[in-house]
Design a protein around this motif. Structure first.
Motif, mmCIF file in Angstrom:
data_model
loop_
_atom_site.group_PDB
_atom_site.id
_atom_site.type_symbol
_atom_site.label_atom_id
_atom_site.label_comp_id
_atom_site.label_asym_id
_atom_site.label_seq_id
_atom_site.Cartn_x
_atom_site.Cartn_y
_atom_site.Cartn_z
ATOM 1 N N GLY A 147 14.294 17.340 9.891
ATOM 2 C CA GLY A 147 15.367 18.317 10.097
ATOM 3 C C GLY A 147 14.929 19.789 10.408
ATOM 4 O O GLY A 147 15.800 20.636 10.730
ATOM 5 N N ASP A 148 14.010 20.165 10.627
ATOM 6 C CA ASP A 148 13.224 21.409 10.876
ATOM 7 C C ASP A 148 12.950 21.399 12.032
ATOM 8 O O ASP A 148 12.679 22.537 12.864
ATOM 9 C CB ASP A 148 12.266 21.901 10.043
ATOM 10 N N ILE A 149 13.028 20.512 12.890
ATOM 11 C CA ILE A 149 12.553 20.305 14.540
ATOM 12 C C ILE A 149 13.974 20.655 15.054
ATOM 13 O O ILE A 149 15.116 19.824 15.002
ATOM 14 C CB ILE A 149 12.127 19.207 14.938
ATOM 15 N N ARG A 150 13.869 21.543 16.152
ATOM 16 C CA ARG A 150 15.020 21.494 17.148
ATOM 17 C C ARG A 150 14.962 20.606 18.447
ATOM 18 O O ARG A 150 14.307 21.000 19.538
ATOM 19 C CB ARG A 150 15.160 23.284 17.778
ATOM 20 N N TRP A 151 15.421 19.492 18.236
ATOM 21 C CA TRP A 151 15.335 18.370 19.196
ATOM 22 C C TRP A 151 15.745 18.707 20.590
ATOM 23 O O TRP A 151 15.154 18.533 21.703
ATOM 24 C CB TRP A 151 15.781 17.150 18.481
ATOM 25 N N ARG A 152 17.204 19.194 20.598
ATOM 26 C CA ARG A 152 17.740 19.660 21.849
ATOM 27 C C ARG A 152 16.866 20.528 22.636
ATOM 28 O O ARG A 152 16.613 20.326 23.957
ATOM 29 C CB ARG A 152 19.222 20.209 21.636
ATOM 30 N N GLU A 153 16.339 21.759 21.871
ATOM 31 C CA GLU A 153 15.540 22.675 22.802
ATOM 32 C C GLU A 153 14.186 21.884 23.274
ATOM 33 O O GLU A 153 13.513 22.007 24.323
ATOM 34 C CB GLU A 153 15.102 23.732 21.663
ATOM 35 N N LEU A 154 13.542 21.087 22.200
ATOM 36 C CA LEU A 154 12.220 20.399 22.561
ATOM 37 C C LEU A 154 12.646 19.222 23.939
ATOM 38 O O LEU A 154 11.625 19.560 24.808
ATOM 39 C CB LEU A 154 11.857 19.471 21.370
ATOM 40 N N PHE A 155 13.684 18.818 23.927
ATOM 41 C CA PHE A 155 14.008 17.979 25.102
ATOM 42 C C PHE A 155 14.267 18.700 26.421
ATOM 43 O O PHE A 155 13.785 18.364 27.497
ATOM 44 C CB PHE A 155 14.856 16.906 24.914
ATOM 45 N N ARG A 156 14.829 19.748 26.307
ATOM 46 C CA ARG A 156 15.199 20.673 27.249
ATOM 47 C C ARG A 156 13.975 21.233 27.963
ATOM 48 O O ARG A 156 13.916 21.344 29.346
ATOM 49 C CB ARG A 156 15.980 21.816 26.825
ATOM 50 N N GLU A 157 12.976 21.458 27.075
ATOM 51 C CA GLU A 157 11.575 21.932 27.716
ATOM 52 C C GLU A 157 10.759 21.008 28.395
ATOM 53 O O GLU A 157 9.970 21.262 29.323
ATOM 54 C CB GLU A 157 10.734 22.455 26.562
ATOM 55 N N ARG A 158 11.386 19.786 28.208
ATOM 56 C CA ARG A 158 10.883 18.547 29.134
ATOM 57 C C ARG A 158 11.584 18.199 30.138
ATOM 58 O O ARG A 158 11.165 17.260 30.782
ATOM 59 C CB ARG A 158 10.531 17.205 28.083
ATOM 60 N N GLY A 159 12.461 18.934 30.363
ATOM 61 C CA GLY A 159 13.563 18.647 31.432
ATOM 62 C C GLY A 159 14.194 17.480 31.237
ATOM 63 O O GLY A 159 14.956 16.981 32.166
ATOM 64 N N GLU A 160 14.608 17.313 30.107
ATOM 65 C CA GLU A 160 15.794 16.351 29.586
ATOM 66 C C GLU A 160 16.980 16.791 28.933
ATOM 67 O O GLU A 160 16.753 17.596 27.918
ATOM 68 C CB GLU A 160 15.231 15.214 28.822
ATOM 69 N N VAL A 161 18.074 16.174 29.060
ATOM 70 C CA VAL A 161 19.203 16.723 28.620
ATOM 71 C C VAL A 161 19.598 15.739 27.491
ATOM 72 O O VAL A 161 19.934 14.402 27.794
ATOM 73 C CB VAL A 161 20.711 16.852 29.376
ATOM 74 N N VAL A 162 19.276 15.860 25.889
ATOM 75 C CA VAL A 162 19.647 15.043 24.886
ATOM 76 C C VAL A 162 20.582 15.821 24.065
ATOM 77 O O VAL A 162 20.086 16.254 23.157
ATOM 78 C CB VAL A 162 18.292 14.704 24.292
ATOM 79 N N ARG A 214 20.907 18.209 11.697
ATOM 80 C CA ARG A 214 21.389 19.339 12.321
ATOM 81 C C ARG A 214 22.541 18.820 12.900
ATOM 82 O O ARG A 214 22.902 18.064 13.689
ATOM 83 C CB ARG A 214 20.532 19.988 13.244
ATOM 84 N N THR A 215 23.730 19.772 12.652
ATOM 85 C CA THR A 215 25.023 19.154 12.993
ATOM 86 C C THR A 215 25.075 19.293 14.613
ATOM 87 O O THR A 215 24.828 20.221 15.341
ATOM 88 C CB THR A 215 26.017 20.444 12.477
ATOM 89 N N GLY A 216 25.586 17.931 15.056
ATOM 90 C CA GLY A 216 25.605 17.789 16.244
ATOM 91 C C GLY A 216 24.327 17.827 17.143
ATOM 92 O O GLY A 216 24.471 17.761 18.377
ATOM 93 N N GLU A 217 23.336 17.730 16.550
ATOM 94 C CA GLU A 217 22.016 17.685 17.219
ATOM 95 C C GLU A 217 21.057 16.621 16.778
ATOM 96 O O GLU A 217 20.419 16.011 17.756
ATOM 97 C CB GLU A 217 20.963 18.947 17.009
ATOM 98 N N SER A 218 21.121 16.211 15.512
ATOM 99 C CA SER A 218 20.054 15.128 15.098
ATOM 100 C C SER A 218 20.676 14.295 13.910
ATOM 101 O O SER A 218 21.310 14.976 12.993
ATOM 102 C CB SER A 218 18.536 15.791 14.801
ATOM 103 N N THR A 219 20.382 13.072 13.763
ATOM 104 C CA THR A 219 20.795 12.394 12.804
ATOM 105 C C THR A 219 19.361 11.584 12.266
ATOM 106 O O THR A 219 18.416 11.437 13.200
ATOM 107 C CB THR A 219 21.588 11.383 13.128
ATOM 108 N N LEU A 220 19.263 11.046 11.054
ATOM 109 C CA LEU A 220 18.281 10.376 10.475
ATOM 110 C C LEU A 220 18.604 8.984 9.845
ATOM 111 O O LEU A 220 19.605 9.088 9.078
ATOM 112 C CB LEU A 220 17.324 11.109 9.535
ATOM 113 N N GLU A 221 17.964 7.969 10.143
ATOM 114 C CA GLU A 221 18.221 6.761 9.589
ATOM 115 C C GLU A 221 17.028 5.902 9.364
ATOM 116 O O GLU A 221 16.076 6.174 10.019
ATOM 117 C CB GLU A 221 19.329 5.856 10.199
ATOM 118 N N VAL A 222 17.155 4.858 8.371
ATOM 119 C CA VAL A 222 16.028 3.939 8.130
ATOM 120 C C VAL A 222 16.320 2.605 8.919
ATOM 121 O O VAL A 222 17.689 2.360 8.755
ATOM 122 C CB VAL A 222 15.826 3.658 6.597
#
Length: 288
Positions: A147-162, A214-222
């Motif tokens: 939950g502390d990782i900014r996933w959208r930003e991380l992928f944007r830096e990789r050139g991906e829109v997630v 993160r609202t609208g950015e990431s979910t977590l499941e088992v």
């Protein structure tokens, strides 16, 4: 339930419905023997082609099938008789045969009903939004919490829109964390921290259901559906990722790891790997 590689949900759904119809017709047939043997002949190959688990086709070619198959040979030997005792014996034998055949037809109908329930659950898993990202155990131990990782930003830096990261933790990963926390030293502390984090985040959610981090950015499941209980934890994680990739042909799935061996194995399975920037690594752990 697991589909064979390359089998789409739509194709599997269509084939399963055909099998359900075939066995439903067999249940109401007048000639149980013909209906039963034709149903096995028609549906066995379809089910073998579609499902990796459960092996529904193997459940048809049981000792019961091979014993019931011999009924056909005996039926051809029956002829007309005026002897009432012989006729009565034939009638009793036919009732017994039909009862056995009807019972086996019900076994197969029930197996398909269970398969339908599992398949519907699989469709629900596939319908969940987001790019599936499967966690390796080390990523929960040595890196910041999901939950502390900014996933959208991380992928944007990789050139991906997630737009949404769907973070998936296989049940085997939780097993490994639970085992590690009873050890000694830094790893045990980190594993205990990871277990407590998952327990806190997932505490109020139904088993296997995703929770929003993160609202609208990431979910977590088992991941519970196709969990692999073999001794090879890495292979179980990769199998989870492969199953998710098969369910999401448009986006595929990613394996989140910093382990060299895991990256190599994922590459051999054509599973893309995601690595986090060093800034997300916990203090006191070195990069490989």
């Amino acid at each position: 339930m697991r589909l064979k590689p390359g089998i789409t949900l739509a194709y599997a759904d269509d084939m399963l419905r055909r099998c359900e119809t075939e066995w439903s017709n067999a249940r109401g047939a007048q000639d149980y023997f013909a209906a039963y043997t034709v149903a096995v002949h028609n549906t066995g190959p379809m089910l073998r082609r579609i499902f990796a688990e459960p092996d529904l086709a193997a459940g048809m070619y049981t000792p019961a099938y091979w014993n019931l198959l011999q009924i056909g040979d005996r039926r051809t030997a029956v002829s007309f008789t005026n002897d009432p005792d012989i006729a009565r014996g034939w009638a009793n034998a036919l009732r017994a045969q039909n009862s056995a055949l009807a019972g086996e037809i019900e076994v197969q109908v029930h197996a398909l009903e269970l398969a339908r329930s599992q398949f519907d659950a699989l469709k629900e898993l596939a319908s969940r939004p987001g790019l599936p990202i499967v966690y390796d155990t080390n990523m929960l131990n040595h890196w910041q919490q999901p939950g502390d990782i900014r996933w959208r930003e991380l992928f944007r830096e990789r050139g991906e829109v997630v737009p949404l990261a769907r973070l998936v933790v296989p049940l085997r990963v939780i097993d490994e964390l639970d085992r590690q926390k009873y050890g000694s030293g830094d790893l045990a502390k980190k594993a205990a921290t990871a277990i407590r984090y998952l327990d806190r985040v997932l505490a109020d959610s139904p088993a296997g259901e995703p929770v929003e981090l993160r609202t609208g950015e990431s979910t977590l499941e088992v991941w519970l559906d196709t969990d692999d209980r073999s001794s090879d934890v890495d292979l179980a994680i990769l199998r989870c990722a492969a199953d998710l990739a098969n369910l999401h042909p448009g986006t595929g799935a990613r394996v989140l790891t910093d382990d060299v061996g895991m990256r190599l194995r994922a590459g051999q399975l054509n599973l893309p790997v995601v690595r986090l920037p060093a800034a997300y690594r916990k203090k006191g752990t070195a990069m490989d």
